[in-house]
Design a protein around this motif. Structure first.
Motif, PDB file in Angstrom:
ATOM      1  N   MET A 171       0.300  -1.355  -0.295  1.00  0.00           N
ATOM      2  CA  MET A 171      -0.071  -0.015   0.424  1.00  0.00           C
ATOM      3  C   MET A 171       0.804   1.535   0.181  1.00  0.00           C
ATOM      4  SD  MET A 171      -3.455  -1.027   1.996  1.00  0.00           S
ATOM      5  CE  MET A 171      -2.230  -1.569   3.854  1.00  0.00           C
ATOM      6  N   ILE A 172       1.756   1.466   0.565  1.00  0.00           N
ATOM      7  CA  ILE A 172       2.835   2.110   0.935  1.00  0.00           C
ATOM      8  C   ILE A 172       2.958   2.868  -0.518  1.00  0.00           C
ATOM      9  CG2 ILE A 172       5.301   3.457   2.085  1.00  0.00           C
ATOM     10  CD1 ILE A 172       4.668   1.737   4.458  1.00  0.00           C
ATOM     11  N   SER A 173       3.171   1.465  -1.083  1.00  0.00           N
ATOM     12  CA  SER A 173       3.908   1.529  -3.318  1.00  0.00           C
ATOM     13  C   SER A 173       3.336   2.712  -3.828  1.00  0.00           C
ATOM     14  CB  SER A 173       4.237   0.111  -3.420  1.00  0.00           C
ATOM     15  OG  SER A 173       3.355  -0.375  -3.860  1.00  0.00           O
ATOM     16  N   ALA A 174       2.136   2.740  -3.204  1.00  0.00           N
ATOM     17  CA  ALA A 174       0.755   3.178  -4.330  1.00  0.00           C
ATOM     18  C   ALA A 174       1.611   4.747  -4.469  1.00  0.00           C
ATOM     19  CB  ALA A 174      -0.798   3.223  -3.759  1.00  0.00           C
ATOM     20  N   GLY A 175       1.923   5.292  -3.535  1.00  0.00           N
ATOM     21  CA  GLY A 175       3.064   6.235  -3.958  1.00  0.00           C
ATOM     22  C   GLY A 175       4.112   6.448  -4.905  1.00  0.00           C
ATOM     23  N   ILE A 176       4.084   5.106  -5.579  1.00  0.00           N
ATOM     24  CA  ILE A 176       5.107   5.214  -6.780  1.00  0.00           C
ATOM     25  C   ILE A 176       4.299   6.361  -7.498  1.00  0.00           C
ATOM     26  CG2 ILE A 176       5.785   3.557  -8.760  1.00  0.00           C
ATOM     27  CD1 ILE A 176       6.072   1.867  -6.736  1.00  0.00           C
ATOM     28  N   PRO A 177       3.214   5.984  -7.875  1.00  0.00           N
ATOM     29  CA  PRO A 177       2.812   7.199  -9.300  1.00  0.00           C
ATOM     30  C   PRO A 177       3.186   8.610  -8.993  1.00  0.00           C
ATOM     31  CG  PRO A 177       1.543   5.780  -8.865  1.00  0.00           C
ATOM     32  CD  PRO A 177       2.146   5.941  -7.639  1.00  0.00           C
ATOM     33  N   ILE A 178       2.943   9.564  -7.882  1.00  0.00           N
ATOM     34  CA  ILE A 178       3.683  10.413  -7.470  1.00  0.00           C
ATOM     35  C   ILE A 178       4.980  10.827  -7.300  1.00  0.00           C
ATOM     36  CG2 ILE A 178       3.749  12.047  -5.293  1.00  0.00           C
ATOM     37  CD1 ILE A 178       0.879  10.930  -6.338  1.00  0.00           C
ATOM     38  N   THR A 179       6.410  10.097  -7.942  1.00  0.00           N
ATOM     39  CA  THR A 179       7.546   9.744  -7.991  1.00  0.00           C
ATOM     40  C   THR A 179       7.854  10.217  -9.661  1.00  0.00           C
ATOM     41  OG1 THR A 179       7.534   7.817  -7.794  1.00  0.00           O
ATOM     42  CG2 THR A 179       8.131   9.100  -5.739  1.00  0.00           C
ATOM     43  N   ILE A 224      -2.880  14.759  -2.466  1.00  0.00           N
ATOM     44  CA  ILE A 224      -4.174  13.882  -1.993  1.00  0.00           C
ATOM     45  C   ILE A 224      -3.288  12.570  -1.550  1.00  0.00           C
ATOM     46  CG2 ILE A 224      -6.218  12.242  -2.471  1.00  0.00           C
ATOM     47  CD1 ILE A 224      -7.542  15.016  -3.743  1.00  0.00           C
ATOM     48  N   SER A 225      -2.010  12.076  -2.516  1.00  0.00           N
ATOM     49  CA  SER A 225      -1.884  10.599  -2.056  1.00  0.00           C
ATOM     50  C   SER A 225      -0.754  11.144  -0.611  1.00  0.00           C
ATOM     51  CB  SER A 225      -1.381  10.244  -3.633  1.00  0.00           C
ATOM     52  OG  SER A 225      -0.813   8.568  -3.428  1.00  0.00           O
ATOM     53  N   ILE A 226      -0.222  11.654  -0.322  1.00  0.00           N
ATOM     54  CA  ILE A 226       0.757  11.999   0.406  1.00  0.00           C
ATOM     55  C   ILE A 226       0.336  11.787   1.262  1.00  0.00           C
ATOM     56  CG2 ILE A 226       2.530  13.698   1.645  1.00  0.00           C
ATOM     57  CD1 ILE A 226       3.416  14.608  -1.219  1.00  0.00           C
ATOM     58  N   ILE A 227      -1.279  12.512   1.478  1.00  0.00           N
ATOM     59  CA  ILE A 227      -1.515  12.272   3.048  1.00  0.00           C
ATOM     60  C   ILE A 227      -1.992  11.163   3.532  1.00  0.00           C
ATOM     61  CG2 ILE A 227      -4.451  13.095   3.915  1.00  0.00           C
ATOM     62  CD1 ILE A 227      -3.993  15.905   2.404  1.00  0.00           C
ATOM     63  N   GLY A 228      -2.886  10.916   2.001  1.00  0.00           N
ATOM     64  CA  GLY A 228      -2.810   9.285   1.946  1.00  0.00           C
ATOM     65  C   GLY A 228      -1.506   8.099   3.126  1.00  0.00           C
ATOM     66  N   VAL A 229      -0.440   8.312   2.330  1.00  0.00           N
ATOM     67  CA  VAL A 229       0.832   8.001   3.286  1.00  0.00           C
ATOM     68  C   VAL A 229       0.709   8.486   4.077  1.00  0.00           C
ATOM     69  CG1 VAL A 229       3.340   7.739   2.012  1.00  0.00           C
ATOM     70  CG2 VAL A 229       1.814   7.673   0.297  1.00  0.00           C
ATOM     71  N   ILE A 230       0.714   9.335   4.696  1.00  0.00           N
ATOM     72  CA  ILE A 230       1.480   9.554   5.661  1.00  0.00           C
ATOM     73  C   ILE A 230       0.175   9.131   7.302  1.00  0.00           C
ATOM     74  CG2 ILE A 230       0.818  11.780   7.524  1.00  0.00           C
ATOM     75  CD1 ILE A 230       1.389  13.638   5.052  1.00  0.00           C
ATOM     76  N   LEU A 231      -1.326   9.103   6.613  1.00  0.00           N
ATOM     77  CA  LEU A 231      -2.205   8.702   7.813  1.00  0.00           C
ATOM     78  C   LEU A 231      -1.967   6.872   7.214  1.00  0.00           C
ATOM     79  CD1 LEU A 231      -5.628  10.014   5.991  1.00  0.00           C
ATOM     80  CD2 LEU A 231      -4.469  10.088   8.407  1.00  0.00           C
ATOM     81  N   LEU A 232      -1.164   5.662   6.527  1.00  0.00           N
ATOM     82  CA  LEU A 232      -1.285   5.099   6.024  1.00  0.00           C
ATOM     83  C   LEU A 232       0.504   4.197   7.008  1.00  0.00           C
ATOM     84  CD1 LEU A 232      -1.199   2.148   4.637  1.00  0.00           C
ATOM     85  CD2 LEU A 232      -0.062   2.456   3.136  1.00  0.00           C
ATOM     86  N   ILE A 233       0.992   5.343   7.392  1.00  0.00           N
ATOM     87  CA  ILE A 233       2.043   5.346   8.236  1.00  0.00           C
ATOM     88  C   ILE A 233       1.363   5.276   9.690  1.00  0.00           C
ATOM     89  CG2 ILE A 233       4.235   6.135   9.044  1.00  0.00           C
ATOM     90  CD1 ILE A 233       5.160   6.287   6.335  1.00  0.00           C
ATOM     91  N   GLN A 234       0.357   6.194  10.044  1.00  0.00           N
ATOM     92  CA  GLN A 234       0.211   6.937  10.669  1.00  0.00           C
ATOM     93  C   GLN A 234      -0.583   4.902  11.935  1.00  0.00           C
ATOM     94  OE1 GLN A 234       0.380   8.727  13.160  1.00  0.00           O
ATOM     95  NE2 GLN A 234       2.160   9.036  11.867  1.00  0.00           N
ATOM     96  N   GLY A 235      -1.313   4.659  10.563  1.00  0.00           N
ATOM     97  CA  GLY A 235      -2.038   3.353  11.172  1.00  0.00           C
ATOM     98  C   GLY A 235      -1.611   2.215  10.941  1.00  0.00           C
ATOM     99  N   ARG A 236      -0.468   1.855  11.333  1.00  0.00           N
ATOM    100  CA  ARG A 236       0.220   0.520  11.155  1.00  0.00           C
ATOM    101  C   ARG A 236      -0.336  -0.002  12.313  1.00  0.00           C
ATOM    102  NH1 ARG A 236       5.069   4.493  12.514  1.00  0.00           N
ATOM    103  NH2 ARG A 236       5.316   4.371  14.153  1.00  0.00           N
ATOM    104  N   ILE A 285      -6.868   6.047   0.087  1.00  0.00           N
ATOM    105  CA  ILE A 285      -6.593   7.901  -0.021  1.00  0.00           C
ATOM    106  C   ILE A 285      -4.611   7.908  -1.097  1.00  0.00           C
ATOM    107  CG2 ILE A 285      -6.146  10.071   1.015  1.00  0.00           C
ATOM    108  CD1 ILE A 285      -7.537   8.589   3.063  1.00  0.00           C
ATOM    109  N   THR A 286      -4.564   7.081  -0.447  1.00  0.00           N
ATOM    110  CA  THR A 286      -2.592   6.878  -1.050  1.00  0.00           C
ATOM    111  C   THR A 286      -3.752   6.393  -3.258  1.00  0.00           C
ATOM    112  OG1 THR A 286      -2.228   6.594  -0.025  1.00  0.00           O
ATOM    113  CG2 THR A 286      -0.577   6.234  -1.677  1.00  0.00           C
ATOM    114  N   ILE A 287      -4.435   5.830  -3.243  1.00  0.00           N
ATOM    115  CA  ILE A 287      -3.834   4.980  -4.296  1.00  0.00           C
ATOM    116  C   ILE A 287      -5.402   5.924  -5.195  1.00  0.00           C
ATOM    117  CG2 ILE A 287      -5.788   3.713  -5.438  1.00  0.00           C
ATOM    118  CD1 ILE A 287      -4.888   1.365  -3.394  1.00  0.00           C
TER     119      ILE A 287
END
Length: 294
Positions: free
Chosen positions: A95-103, A126-138, A274-276
């Motif tokens: 799921m973190i890898s969903a940030g690849i398109p942003i890079t 929006i995707s960056i916000i999703g990654v932040i939430l994703l990390i917080q929800g580990r 959200i990231t996706i």
């Protein structure tokens, strides 16, 4: 166009399997050694395919392109993934890898001189916000180990974004098979060098299932997936290819739940979705961008 899409879908599915195997192999091999073995085998296979096609590998003539792509897509991306999978689940890494398109989005204007829409940048935020939430929800406890794993996966996303964009650029003059084979050769060299001083025999615990995983990551997740991705990007372009990487977290979560019995929290799912969503929005390119593909 249809052929290019199929190739991208196949690549993401096989890469998802790499996350599963990487998670399993975390206790069997050091990440640097795992990546070296994986790509040493893959390089031999790729060179064999070139020989069958009676194609030459300009290993020295195109050394600069191969070295750059080998470092980014073969060494950095894969090693960072294996390092991260030692402390976080395959589902979370996917799921973190969903940030690849942003890079990919960030590097596209610099290397391909393609214009990016404002809507795409909104999607990136929006995707960056999703990654932040994703990390917080580990799921794991808030420990240095799990946080480090997340950072390693995030850095692998950066490496892959650069690899994809530069692969598109270099792919205008080099076919996909040759590009992958050359990159694999130099990437294997980087991986082998990284083993110096980092590998201890006491850290190696190989089993029958571990060898099966090695075979999988050396063939399906390497040769087939990388060739399919490079070929797909060359057909439809880096901009249009970007959204399809979002299938990676979907496949990874499904395989993680089915094969590794992993569980994910609701908060983590929200962050992933959200990231996706942001990544898909960020990957919507203009007609001018799509027209630049070769």
């Amino acid at each position: 166009m249809k052929k290019g899409i199929i190739l991208l879908v196949v690549a993401t599915f096989f890469w998802a399997g790499n996350y599963i195997c990487g998670r399993y192999l975390g206790s069997a091999l050091p990440a640097t050694l795992l990546n070296t073995i994986r790509w040493a085998i893959s390089t031999l296979i790729l060179w064999g395919l070139l020989a069958i096609n009676k194609s030459k590998l300009p290993i020295f003539l195109r050394w600069k392109e191969f070295l750059i792509l080998g470092f980014l897509g073969i060494f950095a991306f894969s090693t960072l993934n294996y390092l991260g999978l030692r402390s976080i689940s395959a589902s979370q890494a996917g799921m973190i890898s969903a940030g690849i398109p942003i890079t990919i989005l960030v590097f596209t204007p610099f290397f391909l001189k393609e214009k990016i829409k404002t809507k795409a940048w909104i999607g990136a935020i929006i995707s960056i916000i999703g990654v932040i939430l994703l990390i917080q929800g580990r799921q794991t406890t808030s420990s240095e180990g799990s946080l480090l794993g997340e950072i390693e996966i995030l850095l692998s996303c950066v490496a892959w974004g650069m690899y994809t964009v530069l692969g598109k650029k270099y792919g205008r003059k080099i076919d996909a098979l040759t590009l992958t084979a050359g990159s694999a050769f130099y990437g294997t060299l980087f991986s082998a060098i990284s083993c110096i001083g980092t590998v201890d025999s006491s850290l190696i615990h190989m089993t029958k299932n571990a060898w099966i995983c090695i075979i999988y990551v050396s063939t399906f997740a390497s040769v087939i997936a990388y060739f399919a991705w490079n070929a797909g990007v060359k057909i439809i372009g880096a901009g249009r290819a970007a959204p399809y990487i979002n299938l990676l977290p979907v496949w990874t979560v499904l395989l993680g739940v089915l094969l590794l019995q992993e569980q994910i929290s609701g908060f983590t799912c929200i962050g992933g979705l959200i990231t996706i969503f942001g990544a898909v929005l960020a990957s919507v390119q203009s007609k001018a961008v799509s027209a630049t593909r070769t």
